[in-house]
Design a protein around this motif. Structure first.
Motif, mmCIF file in Angstrom:
data_model
loop_
_atom_site.group_PDB
_atom_site.id
_atom_site.type_symbol
_atom_site.label_atom_id
_atom_site.label_comp_id
_atom_site.label_asym_id
_atom_site.label_seq_id
_atom_site.Cartn_x
_atom_site.Cartn_y
_atom_site.Cartn_z
ATOM 1 N N THR A 105 -1.468 0.979 -3.236
ATOM 2 C CA THR A 105 -0.422 1.917 -3.662
ATOM 3 C C THR A 105 -0.996 3.087 -4.440
ATOM 4 O O THR A 105 -2.123 3.034 -4.930
ATOM 5 C CB THR A 105 0.603 1.221 -4.574
ATOM 6 O OG1 THR A 105 -0.046 0.894 -5.802
ATOM 7 C CG2 THR A 105 1.149 -0.025 -3.949
ATOM 8 N N GLY A 106 -0.176 4.109 -4.560
ATOM 9 C CA GLY A 106 -0.528 5.256 -5.398
ATOM 10 C C GLY A 106 -0.190 4.964 -6.842
ATOM 11 O O GLY A 106 0.054 3.808 -7.211
ATOM 12 N N PRO A 107 -0.148 6.004 -7.675
ATOM 13 C CA PRO A 107 0.116 5.802 -9.102
ATOM 14 C C PRO A 107 1.509 5.227 -9.366
ATOM 15 O O PRO A 107 2.471 5.567 -8.677
ATOM 16 C CB PRO A 107 -0.023 7.200 -9.694
ATOM 17 C CG PRO A 107 0.008 8.139 -8.560
ATOM 18 C CD PRO A 107 -0.445 7.402 -7.357
ATOM 19 N N GLU A 108 1.556 4.391 -10.341
ATOM 20 C CA GLU A 108 2.802 3.804 -10.812
ATOM 21 C C GLU A 108 3.804 4.906 -11.136
ATOM 22 O O GLU A 108 3.464 5.893 -11.771
ATOM 23 C CB GLU A 108 2.486 3.018 -12.100
ATOM 24 C CG GLU A 108 3.495 1.981 -12.483
ATOM 25 C CD GLU A 108 3.647 0.929 -11.393
ATOM 26 O OE1 GLU A 108 4.775 0.512 -11.169
ATOM 27 O OE2 GLU A 108 2.620 0.560 -10.771
ATOM 28 N N GLY A 109 5.026 4.727 -10.670
ATOM 29 C CA GLY A 109 6.073 5.678 -11.058
ATOM 30 C C GLY A 109 6.203 6.872 -10.118
ATOM 31 O O GLY A 109 7.173 7.610 -10.193
ATOM 32 N N ASN A 110 5.217 7.051 -9.259
ATOM 33 C CA ASN A 110 5.274 8.162 -8.312
ATOM 34 C C ASN A 110 6.259 7.842 -7.175
ATOM 35 O O ASN A 110 6.299 6.727 -6.683
ATOM 36 C CB ASN A 110 3.856 8.385 -7.767
ATOM 37 C CG ASN A 110 3.783 9.526 -6.795
ATOM 38 O OD1 ASN A 110 4.283 9.430 -5.683
ATOM 39 N ND2 ASN A 110 3.170 10.608 -7.214
ATOM 40 N N VAL A 111 7.044 8.844 -6.774
ATOM 41 C CA VAL A 111 8.020 8.614 -5.703
ATOM 42 C C VAL A 111 7.369 8.211 -4.403
ATOM 43 O O VAL A 111 7.913 7.399 -3.660
ATOM 44 C CB VAL A 111 8.843 9.862 -5.314
ATOM 45 C CG1 VAL A 111 10.300 9.645 -5.582
ATOM 46 C CG2 VAL A 111 8.279 11.110 -5.884
ATOM 47 N N LEU A 112 6.252 8.845 -4.106
ATOM 48 C CA LEU A 112 5.595 8.552 -2.836
ATOM 49 C C LEU A 112 5.099 7.119 -2.833
ATOM 50 O O LEU A 112 5.219 6.406 -1.842
ATOM 51 C CB LEU A 112 4.429 9.520 -2.624
ATOM 52 C CG LEU A 112 4.820 10.989 -2.605
ATOM 53 C CD1 LEU A 112 3.599 11.855 -2.378
ATOM 54 C CD2 LEU A 112 5.867 11.243 -1.534
ATOM 55 N N THR A 113 4.567 6.707 -3.961
ATOM 56 C CA THR A 113 4.158 5.312 -4.108
ATOM 57 C C THR A 113 5.327 4.403 -3.769
ATOM 58 O O THR A 113 5.203 3.466 -2.976
ATOM 59 C CB THR A 113 3.733 5.053 -5.572
ATOM 60 O OG1 THR A 113 2.609 5.877 -5.871
ATOM 61 C CG2 THR A 113 3.382 3.596 -5.791
#
Lengths: 346, 346
Positions: free
Chosen positions: A194-202
DNA sequence: AGAAAAAATGTAATCCTTTACATGCAAACC
DNA sequence: GGTTTGCATGTAAAGGATTACATTTTTTCT
């Protein structure tokens, strides 16, 4: 504090008027509304303009017409090459309309303790294209305020539940495509980077993956989720973490190509072969994806188009046209290369 | 043609003055020269300013002070992620001085048939940082004209023999480093992948390679020179061309990391192993270099620093300080990873 | 040919700040 | 006490373009 001062305008409209033997009004018209002066006068004015290489002072002009003819793009981090293609697309969309592009990143905005809204309020830009979905609530409140409403569009990323116009790729569908491809190859045991925590794209990409897996009767236990940023180095690190687990996944879904490339790099270090032992799929289809080893199977999103459409949306919003739809979702497609293969037997 | 018009400024300095019970002059001073108003007045003005979230109209301000507080960066191609790090560096250099950054690329400038000089003459930007060394002669003439002299600096690339201030990496030394490294590993048979014809970097890097090879008693026959752009795909193509030759080089010097990655990709397709059969070295040390397979030996240039220094140079030039030196050359270093190894025996 | 309509041009107000200069007033000096 | 000095503030003139409105000239129509 700046102390310089330049004689920026060597020559002004008054000089041109005098030299051409007309009034300043006529010069202005000859330049901006050529149809409203006689051909002879226009030619005469133009000759003087050319001769002295005169340009209208854009400040005086903007002050008068109350328009900046410029748009501000706010990127989370200018150093991240991921955004360059989107910026290029924005430029594409702005150029035909004759607008200029200002660029800043959230980092330097913070450094200067100013919000991008300042630029709008200070009249420096007519509109804002925001590529940062993780703006602090205070700034989002400012952006939602009436005086800048209709002058902001989010692209690629966006903040939740704020009702701003958004142009984005179909992240969920992208992940579904990836899952379907891998399931078709016989994979049953998945991991997700996953991408960064809290990011929408994640979030969208995770949800897309989970939904598609559920559809195939599969699930993603928490131990199979790693990552925490879109950066290469975290893909590298996560590959190690994943392979240290007692049972290993045969397919790894990555939320960015950078993660995928880092991941493959990490797997190679550990002697894990891609795609024989493990299949890896990326997201974005950056230029390098086709040339990494092995060439990366990935989800292509047209970043340039995304930027261009965001610019066009903003432009029509600025000219008062109501937006047909506030959420524009661009299609994505899967590009199958050689980082994915049939699941290993057993 | 744009037709919109926004009531960009809801509230002006006059309103603030009225509400605070002072003159506009005092408001202006309270904001720009806080020391020149009494503490009580300042507090009073500030309270009203805060309450109404007032911002000075930057056009009116710039018109009056004859200063844009903005700098234009001209990139050959915005879509090329190579430049993003330099742009970030420029932003770094501009931010402390409170200047804004405008960005355009040569492509869209051409599309609009306007020269970057327009921006300077139209007073939209105080200075120009140019990352495009291949500007047409006409534009260079304009840039050399007295009214914009001292407001331009070139970074990374530059035009020949024009005497503009330049900030660049030490391209020759970089290639020399690469050659020395490979010679030390026993390589005697070299090839070079060049960038686009006519580009300064192409030339400097080629000359650096040739000089260093000569020093080692080696040479680079024309048949060993391929390339023609900095792009990945040309590295890929060139690898094929090179390997079709009757005798094969054991070491390939690439003028960019993208070329190197494409080249390695092409070599792999042909079953040539890197670094066992052929060593490859890149140039730039882009983020991906460390994670490509095999990790790339390359010449690191600090692009962010380059951008920052270019911005600082421009700033001091704008404030009238004479430049100590017109040509600034930043050091580079070699980063040895695993795309290079001892030359194969025989 | 004369009146009406249209086109071309000019005059001057306006956009919003900054700042030179003028004014008023208090502190400092001899 | 009367000048001088200095500070805080106000008045009004830029800064360089655009454009509403007024005016003049040309065209069109009867």
């Amino acid at each position: 504090m700046q102390t310089y001062r330049r004689d920026i305008m060597a020559i002004g409209i008054k000089d041109i008027a005098r030299l051409a033997g007309v009034s300043t009004a006529t010069v202005s018209r000859a330049l901006s509304h050529p149809g409203r002066v006689s051909p002879e006068t226009r030619a005469q004015v133009m000759a003087v303009v050319e001769e002295h290489d005169y340009r209208v002072n854009s400040f005086a002009r903007s002050l008068r017409v109350r328009r900046a003819d410029a748009v501000l793009a706010l990127v989370p981090n200018l150093g991240n090459p991921f955004f360059s293609e989107i910026i290029a697309g924005i430029q594409d969309g702005l150029t035909p309309a004759g607008l200029d592009l200002l660029v800043t990143d959230s980092l330097s905005q913070q450094a200067r303790r100013q919000s991008p809204v300042t630029h709008l309020q200070a009249a420096r830009a007519d509109g804002l294209i925001c590529l940062d979905g993780a703006l602090p609530a205070g700034i989002l409140d400012d952006l939602a305020a009436s005086d800048v409403a209709g002058r902001v569009v989010f692209a690629c990323e966006w903040p939740d539940g704020r009702g701003f116009p958004v142009v984005r790729s179909d992240n969920r569908a992208g992940m579904a495509l990836a899952v379907q491809h891998l399931v078709g190859l016989g994979h049953r045991d998945f991991a997700l980077l996953t991408g960064p925590e809290g990011n929408v794209l994640t979030r969208e990409r995770r949800e897309g993956a989970e939904a598609a897996l559920a559809q195939a009767g599969l699930s993603l236990p928490p131990s199979r989720i790693a990552g925490g940023s879109f950066e290469i180095r975290d893909g590298f690190r996560a590959a190690g973490d994943l392979m240290r687990m007692p049972s290993r996944p045969t397919a790894i879904l990555c939320s960015s190509d950078q993660l995928a490339i880092g991941c493959i790099s990490g797997l190679s270090e550990l002697g894990v072969r891609v795609p024989q032992d493990v299949s890896v799929v990326g997201f974005d289809d950056i230029a390098l994806a086709a040339y990494s080893r092995p060439p990366l199977t990935t989800i292509r999103q047209d970043r340039r188009r995304l930027g261009r459409i965001a610019a066009e949306r903003l432009l029509s919003s600025l000219s008062g046209k109501p937006l047909a739809e506030t959420l524009t979702t661009l299609p994505v497609e899967i590009v199958v290369r050689r980082s994915t293969a049939a699941a290993p037997a057993g």
